[in-house]
Design an enzyme around this catalytic site. Sequence first.
Site, PDB file in Angstrom:
ATOM      1  N   LYS A  68       2.665 -11.541-100.595  1.00  0.00           N
ATOM      2  CA  LYS A  68       2.801 -11.866-102.018  1.00  0.00           C
ATOM      3  C   LYS A  68       2.674 -10.649-102.945  1.00  0.00           C
ATOM      4  O   LYS A  68       3.218 -10.651-104.040  1.00  0.00           O
ATOM      5  CB  LYS A  68       1.730 -12.891-102.427  1.00  0.00           C
ATOM      6  CG  LYS A  68       2.004 -14.311-101.966  1.00  0.00           C
ATOM      7  CD  LYS A  68       0.964 -15.237-102.581  1.00  0.00           C
ATOM      8  CE  LYS A  68       1.150 -16.670-102.167  1.00  0.00           C
ATOM      9  NZ  LYS A  68       0.277 -17.576-102.931  1.00  0.00           N
ATOM     10  N   ASP A 109       2.316 -20.480-108.809  1.00  0.00           N
ATOM     11  CA  ASP A 109       0.981 -21.036-108.556  1.00  0.00           C
ATOM     12  C   ASP A 109       0.274 -21.366-109.876  1.00  0.00           C
ATOM     13  O   ASP A 109      -0.400 -22.392-109.995  1.00  0.00           O
ATOM     14  CB  ASP A 109       0.126 -20.049-107.755  1.00  0.00           C
ATOM     15  CG  ASP A 109       0.584 -19.946-106.306  1.00  0.00           C
ATOM     16  OD1 ASP A 109       1.128 -20.944-105.781  1.00  0.00           O
ATOM     17  OD2 ASP A 109       0.401 -18.870-105.701  1.00  0.00           O
TER      18      ASP A 109
END
Length: 276
Positions: A68, A109
């Site tokens: 990520k 997210d």
Amino acid sequence: MINGRTQLFGIIGNPVEHSLSPAMHNAAFAALGINGVYIPMRSIDLREGFSGLRALGFIGVSVTVPHKVAVISLLDEIDPVARKIGAVNTLLFQKQPEGRPLCKGFNTDWLGSNQALAEELEPKGHTVLIIGAGGAARAVGFGLIEAGARILLTNRTESKGRELASQLGCPFIPTADLPTIQADALINTTSVGMAPLDQALPISPELLANFPVVMDIVYAPLATRLLQEAAARGCRTIDGLKMLQYQGAAQFKLWTGKDAPGAVMRNALLAELGGR
Ligand code: ATR
């Protein structure tokens, strides 16, 4: 039915075997009649994997651990909030009239956690205590700021907690001071309570009455001990699957331009979890 026109989506990471995202996105494609497929792709070498995705015409890809942060250096463009968080979990490849597709990185997210919280409490103008100082806490924290919430942060390891709190511009609350804290909501961003250590709690249960809304990002088990203790004290609770579902819905919208079928995605997640 996969054919020559099937659009390609997937998740890249290591490991990816545990991911619930294929079930969620494939169910959404089927429900909306989209000719697309979402596949798990275990990739040890991110750079090679990324080149492959671009060369093979993938449209949308989720990025998970451990890529990520590293994926940011490969992007053509990054969303401003993802840049603040310092992590990208969503890639969108855009075909160009000439040359290779452009790749833009996002972080969904934070959108997922804000939307999950909003089921019980609009973040704007409210105070939220975040437990944890890892990658999930960063996304939840910057997301809450983006939505106009006030935040407080606590963490087992004080140095790590203070560092993230200073980046978020919010107060750090040492564990010993937690009994003096009240807030509109509490969000557990740690893995505490996840099976098999599902009896562990990230905060003393007698303090939960100080937080009318309690949200967990742990989803295995779905009814974590934290959420059970909170419900027993009259708190409204939000389970960890909600954040996963809403971050997936945000990805789906970015990739297809269509509103995600929320109930379909939630049911697919529940079925996949239940089958394990
Ligand atoms: P992620 O990227 O998933 O958020 P992480 O970066 O490893 O994962 O962060 C894990 C978070 O959970 C940290 O805040 C960690 O606290 P420490 O900074 O003290 O390590 C917290 N955490 C993990 N296990 C914990 C435990 N048993 N008790 C309290 N906090 C815990």
